[in-house]
Design an enzyme around this catalytic site. Structure first.
Site, PDB file in Angstrom:
ATOM      1  N   ASP A 141      -2.030  -0.392  -8.655  1.00 38.14           N
ATOM      2  CA  ASP A 141      -1.519  -0.058  -7.324  1.00 38.14           C
ATOM      3  C   ASP A 141      -0.611   1.171  -7.362  1.00 38.14           C
ATOM      4  OD1 ASP A 141      -2.615  -1.647  -5.305  1.00 38.14           O
ATOM      5  OD2 ASP A 141      -1.214  -3.291  -5.652  1.00 38.14           O
TER       6      ASP A 141
ATOM      7  N   LYS B 150     -11.189  -6.926  -2.306  1.00 37.49           N
ATOM      8  CA  LYS B 150     -11.062  -6.396  -3.670  1.00 37.49           C
ATOM      9  C   LYS B 150     -12.042  -7.095  -4.605  1.00 37.49           C
ATOM     10  CE  LYS B 150      -6.228  -5.142  -3.131  1.00 37.49           C
ATOM     11  NZ  LYS B 150      -4.842  -5.430  -3.439  1.00 37.49           N
TER      12      LYS B 150
ATOM     13  N   GLN C 198      -0.358  -8.908  -4.911  1.00 37.00           N
ATOM     14  CA  GLN C 198      -0.588  -8.657  -3.480  1.00 37.00           C
ATOM     15  C   GLN C 198       0.701  -8.839  -2.679  1.00 37.00           C
ATOM     16  OE1 GLN C 198      -3.459  -7.504  -1.991  1.00 37.00           O
ATOM     17  NE2 GLN C 198      -2.104  -7.324  -0.251  1.00 37.00           N
TER      18      GLN C 198
END
Length: 183
Positions: free
Chosen positions: A120, A53, A97
């Protein structure tokens, strides 16, 4: 006829478009988008994913910040860190995460992220927007699959599709995207 879908080729094309959009923003005197990622613990797969990322952000001209925390961080402390990012107007998107250590409820953490920063697409609000076919952030893997199909001009309209799994991260959003696809 066999069609091979090359994700690297499609990704490079989309990255070029995003790079140009960021350049246009900066040329207009605006700042580039800024993504923050929170990583708790030392999960090898998570480390690799977050590094990817960061690399992709740099390639397209985004700013990125990685906040690392020991796996012993409490839920309360992690919620405080999420709140700091929510209040930071210089950060546009936040990723917590997954997986998180067992003592931290992942749903509690993702729902603590402002829906407008939940890139997300895991916040309950964004999941609801997706289920209603409304504009929202879409989880990355399902969205990447849709973009891959679009890149190669593959329409799913009127076709039958099988999605294996029903996780809130991939399976369920993918089934929603395929069932609401007009292309």
């Amino acid at each position: 006829m066999t069609t091979i879908l090359d994700g690297k080729v499609a990704s490079a094309a989309y990255k070029q478009v995003i790079t140009e959009e960021v350049s246009q923003l900066v040329a207009k005197g605006k700042r580039p988008p800024h993504l923050a990622a929170i990583l708790v613990g030392n999960d090898g797969a998570s480390e690799t994913y977050v590094a990817s990322k960061e690399k992709n952000c740099a390639q397209v001209g985004f700013n990125s910040t990685l906040l690392r925390f020991d796996e012993s961080i409490s839920e309360t402390q992690l919620l405080e860190e999420i709140d700091k990012i929510n209040k930071n107007d210089d950060i546009d998107g936040l990723i917590v995460q997954l997986p998180l250590p067992k003592h931290i409820n992942p749903d509690k953490m993702t729902d603590a992220i402002l829906p407008s920063k939940d890139v997300d697409g895991f916040h309950t609000f964004n999941a609801g927007q997706l289920s209603k076919n409304m504009d929202t952030f879409i989880p990355a893997t399902p969205y990447g699959i849709v973009k891959l199909l679009m890149h190669y001009g593959i329409s799913t309209k009127g076709k039958h599709a099988v999605v294996v799994g029903r996780s809130m991260i991939v399976g369920r959003p993918m089934s929603i995207l395929l069932s609401s696809s007009n292309s």
